[in-house]
Each structure stands twice: as C-alpha cells, then as structure tokens.
Design a protein around this motif. Structure first.
Motif, PDB file in Angstrom:
ATOM      1  N   PRO A  28      -7.129   5.088   4.736  1.00  0.00           N
ATOM      2  CA  PRO A  28      -7.943   4.813   3.546  1.00  0.00           C
ATOM      3  C   PRO A  28      -8.941   5.944   3.299  1.00  0.00           C
ATOM      4  CG  PRO A  28      -8.119   3.058   5.221  1.00  0.00           C
ATOM      5  CD  PRO A  28      -7.526   4.252   5.872  1.00  0.00           C
ATOM      6  N   ILE A  68       0.847  -1.192   0.000  1.00  0.00           N
ATOM      7  CA  ILE A  68       0.000   0.000   0.000  1.00  0.00           C
ATOM      8  C   ILE A  68       0.880   1.240   0.000  1.00  0.00           C
ATOM      9  CG2 ILE A  68      -1.838   1.243   1.178  1.00  0.00           C
ATOM     10  CD1 ILE A  68      -2.700  -1.497   0.182  1.00  0.00           C
ATOM     11  N   THR A  69       0.679   2.096  -0.978  1.00  0.00           N
ATOM     12  CA  THR A  69       1.425   3.346  -1.055  1.00  0.00           C
ATOM     13  C   THR A  69       0.459   4.509  -1.204  1.00  0.00           C
ATOM     14  OG1 THR A  69       1.649   3.123  -3.455  1.00  0.00           O
ATOM     15  CG2 THR A  69       3.430   2.220  -2.100  1.00  0.00           C
ATOM     16  N   THR A  70       0.952   5.703  -0.947  1.00  0.00           N
ATOM     17  CA  THR A  70       0.118   6.896  -1.072  1.00  0.00           C
ATOM     18  C   THR A  70      -0.192   7.185  -2.535  1.00  0.00           C
ATOM     19  OG1 THR A  70       0.893   7.880   0.985  1.00  0.00           O
ATOM     20  CG2 THR A  70       0.041   9.400  -0.681  1.00  0.00           C
ATOM     21  N   ARG A  71      -1.450   7.508  -2.797  1.00  0.00           N
ATOM     22  CA  ARG A  71      -1.870   7.823  -4.162  1.00  0.00           C
ATOM     23  C   ARG A  71      -1.164   9.090  -4.653  1.00  0.00           C
ATOM     24  NH1 ARG A  71      -7.877   7.977  -6.884  1.00  0.00           N
ATOM     25  NH2 ARG A  71      -7.362   9.388  -8.593  1.00  0.00           N
ATOM     26  N   ASP A  72      -0.776   9.095  -5.920  1.00  0.00           N
ATOM     27  CA  ASP A  72      -0.154  10.277  -6.511  1.00  0.00           C
ATOM     28  C   ASP A  72      -1.077  11.490  -6.363  1.00  0.00           C
ATOM     29  OD1 ASP A  72       1.990   8.771  -7.275  1.00  0.00           O
ATOM     30  OD2 ASP A  72       1.413   8.596  -9.380  1.00  0.00           O
ATOM     31  N   GLU A  98       0.032  13.267  -1.545  1.00  0.00           N
ATOM     32  CA  GLU A  98       1.165  13.303  -0.633  1.00  0.00           C
ATOM     33  C   GLU A  98       1.225  14.608   0.159  1.00  0.00           C
ATOM     34  OE1 GLU A  98       1.442  13.339  -3.947  1.00  0.00           O
ATOM     35  OE2 GLU A  98       2.541  11.575  -4.686  1.00  0.00           O
ATOM     36  N   PRO A 126       0.344   5.677   4.734  1.00  0.00           N
ATOM     37  CA  PRO A 126      -0.065   5.919   3.349  1.00  0.00           C
ATOM     38  C   PRO A 126      -1.528   6.347   3.257  1.00  0.00           C
ATOM     39  CG  PRO A 126       0.058   3.572   3.792  1.00  0.00           C
ATOM     40  CD  PRO A 126       0.631   4.255   4.997  1.00  0.00           C
ATOM     41  N   ASN A 177     -12.801   5.953  -3.430  1.00  0.00           N
ATOM     42  CA  ASN A 177     -12.821   6.218  -4.859  1.00  0.00           C
ATOM     43  C   ASN A 177     -14.249   6.319  -5.392  1.00  0.00           C
ATOM     44  OD1 ASN A 177     -10.715   6.857  -6.581  1.00  0.00           O
ATOM     45  ND2 ASN A 177     -10.943   4.987  -7.774  1.00  0.00           N
ATOM     46  N   PHE A 231      -4.645   6.414   0.589  1.00  0.00           N
ATOM     47  CA  PHE A 231      -4.971   5.733  -0.664  1.00  0.00           C
ATOM     48  C   PHE A 231      -6.484   5.660  -0.854  1.00  0.00           C
ATOM     49  CE2 PHE A 231      -4.401   2.879   2.839  1.00  0.00           C
ATOM     50  CZ  PHE A 231      -5.394   1.927   2.735  1.00  0.00           C
ATOM     51  N   THR A 232      -6.899   5.463  -2.097  1.00  0.00           N
ATOM     52  CA  THR A 232      -8.323   5.382  -2.430  1.00  0.00           C
ATOM     53  C   THR A 232      -8.690   4.024  -3.019  1.00  0.00           C
ATOM     54  OG1 THR A 232      -7.981   6.235  -4.671  1.00  0.00           O
ATOM     55  CG2 THR A 232      -8.367   7.855  -2.924  1.00  0.00           C
ATOM     56  N   THR A 233      -7.657   3.273  -3.435  1.00  0.00           N
ATOM     57  CA  THR A 233      -7.850   1.963  -4.053  1.00  0.00           C
ATOM     58  C   THR A 233      -6.746   1.037  -3.573  1.00  0.00           C
ATOM     59  OG1 THR A 233      -8.835   2.955  -6.033  1.00  0.00           O
ATOM     60  CG2 THR A 233      -7.961   0.734  -6.267  1.00  0.00           C
TER      61      THR A 233
END
Length: 286
Positions: free
Chosen positions: A221, A78-82, A85, A94, A224, A96-98
């Motif tokens: 989380p 799991i990483t942070t969505r572009d 940040e 992180p 989306n 994230f949406t997905t």
C-alpha cells in the motif's frame, strides 16, 4: 428481538392444524432476557456515541469521528495502480494507493516510528480511530514497548524496512536484507510476521517487489493523500479525498512539525469528518 418473537408466533399460527385457537405465548425468562438484551444493545450504542462526543470535545474536535461501516464480507480485488507497474508485475504483490470500495471510508497509515508520543496513543484509543503502522527498526528499537501498547490496542505493525534506505539504489540482496530483516525483527519483538510492506519514500523497482514477495509480503500500500499538522497534500488533480483513499502521515513531533501528533490527528479528523468520511481499518478491506 421483540420482532423476532412476533414472527415466530405468527409462523406457529400459520402451521397449526384444525380450528383450535393458538395458545398465547407465556411471558417468561426468555422473552424478558430478549427484551433486556435489545434494550442493552440500544443503551450501549447510545453510550458509545456519547463517549465519542465527550472524547471529541476532550481532544479539541468540534465533531466526533464518524463510525466506519462493518468490514466487507467479500474483500475487494486489489490490483496495481496504472502507471505503478514494474516488469512482470503480475508476479509480484500489488502496489496501490486506493482500495476499491463504494464505502465512504479512508484509511490512516503512519510511517517509521521516530516520535513516541504517549498522548497520541491515548487520543487514538479514546476516539477509537483505527490506523496501520509501517515501522523502520532504526527508529523503533529504542522503545519497543511503545509499539507493543499500540499493538495491544489493535493496531497492525507492518514493514517499512530496517534502516529506511532508498531501495532502488540497493542491490537485490541488500533490499532483501532490509525487508526480510525487518520481517524477522517484527516477528521477534511483536510475535507476528507482517504481510504489508511500504518502501521508504514510496520508491521501489522490480527487485524491491521481488524481494518483498520472497519475504512473505502480500501487498504494497502506498498513499493518495498525506497529512501534516496544518494541511493535507493530495496525489490526484482534484486535490480531494475519494472512497478508499489511503492517507499517509508520520510519527513526528515539534522537531519536524509545527505541532504534535495530536495536532496532526485533529487536523486530519476535521478534514475527513467535514467531508463526510469515516476512518476504517485497512486490513479489514485486504
């Protein structure tokens, strides 16, 4: 089990020495129990599917929810969505949406806790739909037992702050009070300290994530897609669901919606099922 028994017999034949004919296995309690166990498993699967069909009909669904695949043995990274940040993001949980997965699954998450509809609890248990709750204490504290029922049914209760404040407007210390205070409350009332945090309105800054980390939060989380009683709103340009998408909705009733929480779930499940998705448990992928 019958196939396994044949394989064992075959291996025994291959390993025997000399020209003697192998002794035929004797039927006994072991083989009978194996056959009965296999039959029982098939019967249970059939009964479970029949129960889903009956429950779907009871709750006004034309199709039963699709069964989610088994939880992955290896969790996705799991990483942070572009674009989501903050400065020094690598030091913080992180956002994230997905969830990265090839499984055709989505994840249902429900925020705050304002509406406490007993029919919703029944519906979700009977349809066996997993979901994750993000609770704010200011709307939960008048009925902790409702959420204890939810927890007893396997729902994870996570952090949505004490008072649902707009976090970027608060100092670091105030944000920490909101997040750590809710960590303490959930641990006291429900016996387990959350590892997931969702900032109110989805708004946060570096101080939010720094405070969340200091309170023991491991991931943030967002979502989306967002579900209502009569529509789905989407973040992406194609206005559609994708594997691993997180769906947001709220504990709301007729005072806020043109319908109830069960109406909302009917609409969500029709949309999700028609698109060929199942609802999986978010925590199984994190």
């Amino acid at each position: 089990m019958a196939v396994a028994a044949l394989l064992v017999a075959a291996l025994g034949t291959a390993c025997s020495s000399g020209s003697e004919a192998p002794e035929k296995p004797k039927a006994g309690k072991g083989t009978e129990a194996g056959a009965a166990g296999a039959l029982s498993a098939a019967e249970k699967a059939k009964a479970a599917q029949q129960a889903r069909v009956v429950a779907a009909k009871k709750w006004g669904l034309l199709k039963p929810p699709l069964t989610a695949p088994a939880a992955p043995k290896e969790k996705p990274e799991i990483t942070t969505r572009d674009g989501f940040e903050v400065e020094d993001q690598e030091e913080y949980p992180p956002v994230f949406t997905t969830v990265p997965t090839e499984d055709k699954v989505v994840f249902l998450t429900i925020d705050d806790g304002a509406e406490k509809d007993p029919e919703f609890l029944k519906m979700m248990q009977e349809l066996k739909i997993p979901y994750t709750a993000f609770l704010s204490d200011y709307v939960v504290n008048d009925n902790y037992p409702y959420f204890k029922q939810m927890q007893a049914a396997g729902v994870t209760l996570n952090n949505h702050t004490l008072n649902h404040r707009y976090m970027p407007a608060l100092s670091y210390e105030k944000q920490r009070q909101e997040i750590c205070g809710q960590q303490d409350t959930i641990q006291k009332q429900f016996g387990k300290r959350p590892t997931l945090f969702r900032p109110p309105y989805g708004n946060y800054n570096q101080d939010t994530l720094r405070a969340a980390k200091s309170c023991g939060i491991k991931a943030v989380p967002l979502w989306n897609a967002e579900a209502f009683t009569n529509r789905m709103d989407y973040r992406e340009w194609d206005r559609d669901l994708h594997p691993g998408d997180i769906i947001l909705t709220h504990f709301r009733g007729r005072e806020d919606w043109k319908g109830t929480m069960t109406d909302m779930i009917r609409h969500v499940m029709k949309t999700v099922t028609d698109k060929g998705y199942s609802v999986a448990r978010l925590e199984d992928y994190l």
